[in-house]
Design an enzyme around this catalytic site. Structure first.
Site, mmCIF file in Angstrom:
data_model
loop_
_atom_site.group_PDB
_atom_site.id
_atom_site.type_symbol
_atom_site.label_atom_id
_atom_site.label_comp_id
_atom_site.label_asym_id
_atom_site.label_seq_id
_atom_site.Cartn_x
_atom_site.Cartn_y
_atom_site.Cartn_z
ATOM 1 N N PHE A 194 0.844 -1.191 0.000
ATOM 2 C CA PHE A 194 0.000 0.000 0.000
ATOM 3 C C PHE A 194 0.881 1.244 0.000
ATOM 4 C CE2 PHE A 194 -2.608 3.413 1.717
ATOM 5 C CZ PHE A 194 -3.750 3.269 0.939
ATOM 6 N N ASP A 202 9.108 2.798 1.684
ATOM 7 C CA ASP A 202 7.901 3.456 2.187
ATOM 8 C C ASP A 202 7.770 3.141 3.677
ATOM 9 O OD1 ASP A 202 5.371 4.212 2.976
ATOM 10 O OD2 ASP A 202 4.339 3.420 1.206
ATOM 11 N N LYS A 249 2.181 9.501 8.551
ATOM 12 C CA LYS A 249 1.481 9.005 9.750
ATOM 13 C C LYS A 249 2.059 9.448 11.098
ATOM 14 C CE LYS A 249 -1.276 5.420 7.736
ATOM 15 N NZ LYS A 249 -0.959 4.742 6.493
HETATM 16 C C1 LIG Z 1 -1.169 5.056 5.066
HETATM 17 C C2 LIG Z 1 -0.100 4.695 4.122
HETATM 18 C C3 LIG Z 1 0.122 5.447 2.948
HETATM 19 C C4 LIG Z 1 -0.789 6.566 2.514
HETATM 20 O O1 LIG Z 1 -0.776 7.627 3.381
HETATM 21 P P1 LIG Z 1 -1.956 8.739 3.321
HETATM 22 O O2 LIG Z 1 -1.531 9.730 4.357
HETATM 23 O O3 LIG Z 1 -3.225 8.047 3.607
HETATM 24 O O4 LIG Z 1 -1.928 9.316 1.953
HETATM 25 C C5 LIG Z 1 1.199 5.101 2.156
HETATM 26 N N1 LIG Z 1 2.004 4.084 2.477
HETATM 27 C C6 LIG Z 1 1.827 3.345 3.590
HETATM 28 C C7 LIG Z 1 2.769 2.237 3.903
HETATM 29 C C8 LIG Z 1 0.761 3.617 4.435
HETATM 30 O O5 LIG Z 1 0.556 2.869 5.517
#
Ligand SMILES: *Cc1c(COP(=O)(O)O)cnc(C)c1O
Length: 396
Positions: A138, A222, A249
């Site tokens: 994700f 990421d 986050k």
């Molecule tokens: C939550 C998340 C995203 C996206 O972040 P948003 O602030 O919702 O755009 C991208 N990568 C990872 C691994 C995530 O957990």
């Protein structure tokens, strides 16, 4: 307005793209949340691994209030003091050279993607633009970040841009096979967060680094969910020299902020005028992140997440063993843990039972219950939450 009135308006006027539980939150303190009916919940989800220092941490509240009274926004036509202080601090912490600030995880990944492609374009190697990503990964919901996200239902029908190849997470041979000279970068999460709290196999990130280096491609990591102490270390990719990293986050503790951090190799990839965002690096978000980093350091929360994470992992293991008809196993690291449901069980169906019992946990994928409490949670609070979780599982 009372609960029912709120729900009625929500159903009428909020866009229906979420599957929201019928709970209307009003207040939070530490690891406690309270809804408009006055019902209290123990928060083991932290707003999806966001509220790292808990709700309404007095130092974070004070920092944001003071900064709001001082200066909120000036645009990127100018510098601001807090943003420069944050750049200095976050680059030192992550051991990367440059910070490009934005407002969310998707945007941070969007920046990594643009950086990677523009880097090769700028060097006259425009043919290198393919990205290798992973099934179940994700990376966000904007079209660029979505092109790297590996979950088909999230992608369907949107005309997602191409040039991304998805391979199985953990399959280093597949990465090696796909890493030809048209590849700009491999993007990887240290643990698949949304994809079921699935940790990378031992040595996976290190091998990606070796292979990308060997083939002249970049390694992007990421750490939007795993970074800033969540795993009981500052970053999941610690000890690996990545070319760029995205954070969001937990960095703002609830205040929206994201950042793409880049190594020296990439500092010319996005020259002036090629990328930007109005709010990125604003003094208010920067001050919030600075305070979150200070609180994490002063309260020793990285070591705390490691220690308490072990306790959480052991406790979930024990619960999984106790109810083998409902649970398969526990997995994860630090304070990011998953409890995998047995075949035929659906995570989404379980959640309301926990909410009813006063504990907030969330799903990760279709069949994993996700635990990602605020890093400030103490052992007795965690024990209390786990005993409610165990009880709910026993009763259902
Ligand atoms: C939550 C998340 C995203 C996206 O972040 P948003 O602030 O919702 O755009 C991208 N990568 C990872 C691994 C995530 O957990």
């Amino acid at each position: 307005m009372d609960h029912d009135a709120y729900i009625e308006i929500a159903k009428r006027n909020l866009y229906g793209n979420y599957r929201q539980a019928p709970i209307v939150f009003k207040r939070g303190r530490g690891v406690q949340l309270e809804d408009v009916r006055g019902k209290r919940y123990l928060d083991l989800a932290a707003g999806v691994a966001v509220c790292s220092v808990g709700h309404a941490h007095p130092r974070l509240v004070k920092a944001i209030s003071e900064q709001a009274a001082e200066l909120m926004h000036v645009s990127n036509y100018f510098y601001n003091d807090r943003n420069i202080e944050l750049a200095d601090r976050i680059c030192k912490t992550a051991n990367l050279a440059r910070a490009l600030f934005c407002n969310s995880g998707s945007e941070a990944n969007e920046a990594l993607l643009k950086m990677a492609r523009r880097h090769f374009y700028g060097r006259g190697e425009g043919h290198r633009k393919r990205i290798i990503a992973f099934h179940g990964a994700f990376h966000g919901r904007t079209l660029g970040s979505l092109s790297m996200t590996g979950t088909p239902p999230y992608r369907e029908g949107f005309g997602v841009p191409g040039d991304v190849t998805h391979v199985h997470y953990g399959d280093i041979e597949a990465v090696g096979r796909e890493l030809t000279d048209d590849v700009a970068a491999v993007i990887v999460e240290p643990i698949l967060g949304e994809g079921g709290v699935l940790p990378a196999p031992e040595g996976f990130l290190k091998r990606i680094r070796e292979l990308t280096r060997e083939r002249g491609a970049l390694m992007l990591v990421d750490e939007v969910q795993t970074g800033v102490g969540r795993l009981g270390k500052w970053f999941g990719s610690e000890g690996i020299d990545v070319d760029a990293m995205s954070l969001a986050k937990g960095l703002g503790g609830g205040f929206p902020i994201g950042v793409a951090l880049a190594a020296d190799t990439l500092i010319e990839a996005l020259p002036p005028g090629t990328h930007g965002t109005t709010y990125g690096g604003n003094p208010l978000a920067s001050r919030a992140a600075l305070e979150v980093l200070s609180i994490i350091e002063d309260e020793n929360l990285v070591a705390h997440a490691s220690e308490l994470g072990r306790f959480l992992g052991d406790s979930l293991d024990a619960i999984a063993k106790e109810f083998p008809d409902k649970l398969v196993a526990a997995r994860g690291q630090g304070l990011l843990r998953g409890l995998i449901l047995a075949e035929g069980q659906v995570a989404r169906d379980w959640l309301p039972r926990f909410f009813e019992a006063g504990v907030l946990i969330i799903a990760a994928g279709a069949s994993t219950l996700r635990f990602c409490p605020p890093l400030v949670i103490d052992k007795s609070e965690l024990e209390r939450g786990l005993s409610i979780v165990r009880d709910v599982i026993r009763r259902n």
